[in-house]
Design a protein around this motif. Structure first.
Motif, PDB file in Angstrom:
ATOM      1  N   ARG A 184       0.850  -1.189   0.000  1.00  0.00           N
ATOM      2  CA  ARG A 184       0.000   0.000   0.000  1.00  0.00           C
ATOM      3  C   ARG A 184       0.884   1.238   0.000  1.00  0.00           C
ATOM      4  O   ARG A 184       1.919   1.277   0.640  1.00  0.00           O
ATOM      5  CB  ARG A 184      -0.877   0.028   1.249  1.00  0.00           C
ATOM      6  CG  ARG A 184      -1.840  -1.111   1.332  1.00  0.00           C
ATOM      7  CD  ARG A 184      -2.616  -1.016   2.590  1.00  0.00           C
ATOM      8  NE  ARG A 184      -1.703  -1.305   3.714  1.00  0.00           N
ATOM      9  CZ  ARG A 184      -2.021  -1.166   4.975  1.00  0.00           C
ATOM     10  NH1 ARG A 184      -3.192  -0.724   5.311  1.00  0.00           N
ATOM     11  NH2 ARG A 184      -1.166  -1.473   5.923  1.00  0.00           N
ATOM     12  N   VAL A 185       0.461   2.237  -0.723  1.00  0.00           N
ATOM     13  CA  VAL A 185       1.212   3.491  -0.741  1.00  0.00           C
ATOM     14  C   VAL A 185       0.771   4.305   0.480  1.00  0.00           C
ATOM     15  O   VAL A 185      -0.394   4.635   0.630  1.00  0.00           O
ATOM     16  CB  VAL A 185       0.953   4.269  -2.049  1.00  0.00           C
ATOM     17  CG1 VAL A 185       1.676   5.596  -2.020  1.00  0.00           C
ATOM     18  CG2 VAL A 185       1.388   3.437  -3.237  1.00  0.00           C
ATOM     19  N   ARG A 186       1.712   4.584   1.354  1.00  0.00           N
ATOM     20  CA  ARG A 186       1.429   5.357   2.560  1.00  0.00           C
ATOM     21  C   ARG A 186       2.391   6.536   2.613  1.00  0.00           C
ATOM     22  O   ARG A 186       3.499   6.470   2.104  1.00  0.00           O
ATOM     23  CB  ARG A 186       1.637   4.506   3.819  1.00  0.00           C
ATOM     24  CG  ARG A 186       0.736   3.311   3.965  1.00  0.00           C
ATOM     25  CD  ARG A 186      -0.692   3.682   4.383  1.00  0.00           C
ATOM     26  NE  ARG A 186      -0.789   4.515   5.538  1.00  0.00           N
ATOM     27  CZ  ARG A 186      -1.174   4.135   6.740  1.00  0.00           C
ATOM     28  NH1 ARG A 186      -1.466   2.890   6.970  1.00  0.00           N
ATOM     29  NH2 ARG A 186      -1.269   5.002   7.724  1.00  0.00           N
ATOM     30  N   ASP A 187       1.978   7.570   3.270  1.00  0.00           N
ATOM     31  CA  ASP A 187       2.804   8.756   3.451  1.00  0.00           C
ATOM     32  C   ASP A 187       3.757   8.507   4.616  1.00  0.00           C
ATOM     33  O   ASP A 187       3.297   8.353   5.763  1.00  0.00           O
ATOM     34  CB  ASP A 187       1.908   9.952   3.733  1.00  0.00           C
ATOM     35  CG  ASP A 187       2.692  11.229   3.974  1.00  0.00           C
ATOM     36  OD1 ASP A 187       3.855  11.317   3.530  1.00  0.00           O
ATOM     37  OD2 ASP A 187       2.129  12.140   4.605  1.00  0.00           O
ATOM     38  N   PRO A 188       5.058   8.447   4.360  1.00  0.00           N
ATOM     39  CA  PRO A 188       6.004   8.194   5.446  1.00  0.00           C
ATOM     40  C   PRO A 188       5.922   9.235   6.565  1.00  0.00           C
ATOM     41  O   PRO A 188       6.061   8.892   7.735  1.00  0.00           O
ATOM     42  CB  PRO A 188       7.375   8.232   4.762  1.00  0.00           C
ATOM     43  CG  PRO A 188       7.101   7.974   3.328  1.00  0.00           C
ATOM     44  CD  PRO A 188       5.733   8.530   3.063  1.00  0.00           C
ATOM     45  N   ALA A 236       3.294  10.819   7.612  1.00  0.00           N
ATOM     46  CA  ALA A 236       2.118  10.506   8.430  1.00  0.00           C
ATOM     47  C   ALA A 236       2.400   9.301   9.325  1.00  0.00           C
ATOM     48  O   ALA A 236       1.967   9.268  10.484  1.00  0.00           O
ATOM     49  CB  ALA A 236       0.912  10.232   7.539  1.00  0.00           C
ATOM     50  N   LEU A 237       3.128   8.324   8.800  1.00  0.00           N
ATOM     51  CA  LEU A 237       3.490   7.156   9.611  1.00  0.00           C
ATOM     52  C   LEU A 237       4.424   7.548  10.749  1.00  0.00           C
ATOM     53  O   LEU A 237       4.276   7.064  11.873  1.00  0.00           O
ATOM     54  CB  LEU A 237       4.120   6.070   8.741  1.00  0.00           C
ATOM     55  CG  LEU A 237       3.173   5.340   7.797  1.00  0.00           C
ATOM     56  CD1 LEU A 237       3.953   4.412   6.873  1.00  0.00           C
ATOM     57  CD2 LEU A 237       2.130   4.562   8.581  1.00  0.00           C
ATOM     58  N   HIS A 238       5.387   8.413  10.459  1.00  0.00           N
ATOM     59  CA  HIS A 238       6.300   8.874  11.518  1.00  0.00           C
ATOM     60  C   HIS A 238       5.535   9.663  12.580  1.00  0.00           C
ATOM     61  O   HIS A 238       5.801   9.517  13.777  1.00  0.00           O
ATOM     62  CB  HIS A 238       7.432   9.725  10.944  1.00  0.00           C
ATOM     63  CG  HIS A 238       8.531   8.925  10.322  1.00  0.00           C
ATOM     64  ND1 HIS A 238       9.357   8.101  11.044  1.00  0.00           N
ATOM     65  CD2 HIS A 238       8.928   8.816   9.028  1.00  0.00           C
ATOM     66  CE1 HIS A 238      10.229   7.532  10.232  1.00  0.00           C
ATOM     67  NE2 HIS A 238       9.984   7.941   9.003  1.00  0.00           N
ATOM     68  N   GLN A 239       4.580  10.469  12.158  1.00  0.00           N
ATOM     69  CA  GLN A 239       3.774  11.230  13.118  1.00  0.00           C
ATOM     70  C   GLN A 239       2.948  10.284  13.977  1.00  0.00           C
ATOM     71  O   GLN A 239       2.856  10.451  15.200  1.00  0.00           O
ATOM     72  CB  GLN A 239       2.857  12.216  12.375  1.00  0.00           C
ATOM     73  CG  GLN A 239       2.048  13.087  13.314  1.00  0.00           C
ATOM     74  CD  GLN A 239       2.917  13.940  14.222  1.00  0.00           C
ATOM     75  OE1 GLN A 239       3.845  14.590  13.754  1.00  0.00           O
ATOM     76  NE2 GLN A 239       2.647  13.933  15.500  1.00  0.00           N
ATOM     77  N   ALA A 296      13.200  13.153  14.746  1.00  0.00           N
ATOM     78  CA  ALA A 296      14.316  13.418  13.834  1.00  0.00           C
ATOM     79  C   ALA A 296      13.926  13.102  12.392  1.00  0.00           C
ATOM     80  O   ALA A 296      14.290  13.848  11.470  1.00  0.00           O
ATOM     81  CB  ALA A 296      15.536  12.592  14.249  1.00  0.00           C
ATOM     82  N   ALA A 297      13.200  12.020  12.189  1.00  0.00           N
ATOM     83  CA  ALA A 297      12.768  11.667  10.831  1.00  0.00           C
ATOM     84  C   ALA A 297      11.842  12.733  10.269  1.00  0.00           C
ATOM     85  O   ALA A 297      11.949  13.107   9.098  1.00  0.00           O
ATOM     86  CB  ALA A 297      12.084  10.304  10.838  1.00  0.00           C
ATOM     87  N   LEU A 298      10.934  13.226  11.107  1.00  0.00           N
ATOM     88  CA  LEU A 298      10.026  14.282  10.652  1.00  0.00           C
ATOM     89  C   LEU A 298      10.780  15.578  10.377  1.00  0.00           C
ATOM     90  O   LEU A 298      10.501  16.267   9.393  1.00  0.00           O
ATOM     91  CB  LEU A 298       8.923  14.514  11.690  1.00  0.00           C
ATOM     92  CG  LEU A 298       7.854  13.419  11.756  1.00  0.00           C
ATOM     93  CD1 LEU A 298       7.007  13.593  13.000  1.00  0.00           C
ATOM     94  CD2 LEU A 298       6.998  13.426  10.510  1.00  0.00           C
TER      95      LEU A 298
END
Length: 142
Positions: free
Chosen positions: A87-91, A93-96, A130-132
């Motif tokens: 599935r295409v997910r927004d990284p 949004a996942l980090h948040q 840090a990722a965000l």
């Protein structure tokens, strides 16, 4: 002014003997809650690993899985497969989401004085922050 109560409470007769009801201690309830937050964090971490594999995420996922198993009496958590990452997910949004879940886990771990889980949750919060921040820096440079 008010009419006195003439009969017993419905609640006391329906519940029967209060000692017959299942009861968990506060510590058991906190263990269940902490295991749930960490399991959700593990699921998001597995999604991030499927999108962008890294040794840091692999290590984090194993540490989180270890904590969940410890809290669940040795029962290993259910893990997402690599195929689920199709599935295409927004990284971002996942980090948040992972940051939020780690924060919730940190609050529960602190309230039950679980140092190992609290340290892990705080480390994950820092990593996702840090990722965000890195993503914001990269998008601003474009």
């Amino acid at each position: 002014m008010y009419e006195p109560i003439r009969s017993k409470s419905v609640h006391s007769t329906m519940a029967g003997n209060a000692s017959g009801l299942p009861h968990r201690s506060r510590e058991e309830e906190l263990d269940i809650q902490l295991a749930g937050h960490l399991a959700a964090l593990l699921a998001v971490t597995d999604e991030l690993r499927a999108l962008a594999p890294s040794a840091d995420l692999d290590t984090a996922a194993e540490r989180i899985a270890g904590q969940v198993a410890r809290l669940r009496g040795g029962h290993a958590p259910v893990r997402a497969s690599r195929a689920a990452g199709d599935r295409v997910r927004d990284p971002a949004a996942l980090h948040q989401r992972a940051h939020t879940l780690a924060g919730r886990a940190l609050v529960v771990a602190a309230s039950r004085a679980d140092t190992a889980a609290a340290i892990l949750a705080a480390e994950r919060m820092d990593a996702h922050t840090a990722a965000l921040a890195g993503r914001e820096h990269l998008s601003a440079a474009r």
